[in-house]
Motif scaffolding. Sequence first.
Motif, PDB file in Angstrom:
ATOM      1  N   LEU A   1      -6.654   0.511  -1.763  1.00 26.71           N
ATOM      2  CA  LEU A   1      -7.200  -0.599  -2.560  1.00 26.71           C
ATOM      3  C   LEU A   1      -6.157  -1.698  -2.773  1.00 26.71           C
ATOM      4  N   VAL A   2      -4.919  -1.290  -3.047  1.00 29.23           N
ATOM      5  CA  VAL A   2      -3.851  -2.276  -3.233  1.00 29.23           C
ATOM      6  C   VAL A   2      -3.623  -3.058  -1.939  1.00 29.23           C
ATOM      7  N   GLY A   3      -3.652  -2.375  -0.807  1.00 33.53           N
ATOM      8  CA  GLY A   3      -3.488  -3.063   0.465  1.00 33.53           C
ATOM      9  C   GLY A   3      -4.580  -4.078   0.724  1.00 33.53           C
ATOM     10  N   VAL A   4      -5.818  -3.723   0.392  1.00 33.96           N
ATOM     11  CA  VAL A   4      -6.944  -4.652   0.581  1.00 33.96           C
ATOM     12  C   VAL A   4      -6.790  -5.866  -0.327  1.00 33.96           C
ATOM     13  N   VAL A   5      -6.425  -5.617  -1.588  1.00 36.34           N
ATOM     14  CA  VAL A   5      -6.257  -6.721  -2.551  1.00 36.34           C
ATOM     15  C   VAL A   5      -5.162  -7.672  -2.086  1.00 36.34           C
TER      16      VAL A   5
ATOM     17  N   SER B   1       0.826  -1.206   0.000  1.00 34.95           N
ATOM     18  CA  SER B   1       0.000   0.000   0.000  1.00 34.95           C
ATOM     19  C   SER B   1       0.859   1.253   0.000  1.00 34.95           C
ATOM     20  N   VAL B   2       1.882   1.269   0.854  1.00 32.46           N
ATOM     21  CA  VAL B   2       2.775   2.434   0.927  1.00 32.46           C
ATOM     22  C   VAL B   2       3.542   2.613  -0.377  1.00 32.46           C
TER      23      VAL B   2
ATOM     24  N   GLY C   1      -2.231 -12.346   1.543  1.00 36.19           N
ATOM     25  CA  GLY C   1      -2.055 -12.221   2.985  1.00 36.19           C
ATOM     26  C   GLY C   1      -0.737 -11.556   3.314  1.00 36.19           C
ATOM     27  N   SER C   2      -0.228 -11.807   4.497  1.00 32.73           N
ATOM     28  CA  SER C   2       1.025 -11.208   4.931  1.00 32.73           C
ATOM     29  C   SER C   2       2.136 -12.251   4.940  1.00 32.73           C
TER      30      SER C   2
END
Length: 236
Positions: free
Chosen positions: A223-227, A186-187, A233-234
């Motif tokens: 949005l990228v972080g949610v996707v 996301s960042v 996942g992480s």
Amino acid sequence: MDIANSRWLWLSTLPVVSVVLFQAAIFLRRAWADGKEMGLSDEQLKTGFKTGVISAIGPAVAVLVGMLALIATVGGPVAWMRLTVIGSVAFELPAAELGVSQFGYSLGDGDISETAYATAVWSMTLGGTGWLLVSALGTPHMEKARQKLGNGKEKLIPIISSAAMLGAFAYFLTGEVAAGTPETGSVAVGGLVMLVLLRIADKRDIQWLREWALGTAMIVGLLVGVVLQVTVGSWW
């Protein structure tokens, strides 16, 4: 929750929110007057105002999403008041959890007592008082400190101000980058989108693109972080 959403609680939070709105009106009026004294035209002032409004959309959406989570746990009036004053769900939720946990409850429990709820509200309020006191007592002295750091050299002052702002952003971003893959993505994507949009805006002199760059970069980053969270996942 009947107490948390009661009419009397709505009425008790209204003065606090009114003070914040009054402060915003004063700041806007003062900024406009100071801009006039600096020689800015009405068109420049209107452009700056519009840019500020558009840039605030991204952070406002993030606060709104957090407010929905806070409403479900402490009710509408307190959520409205706390996020109007502080605006940090990352602080408010843990503070409320700390309050109710002293009585053996957890946020979301259906049988939280009135005393536990009151303790949660006091934890949120007293915990955020430090920020307000530092701002109230320290802000009048910040300009003197900035001038002293510049050591009388006017050219250094904007450099010091920019460095301080970059340092503040970097401080908040480092915690997110280290949190996991979705946060890192996301960042990174948000930063790249911001750079690309500003490069295009400068190259083609597109004013509206400069105004929407920050909000667009934040939304794309979210949005990228949610996707990434949903798909991979992480990884750490």
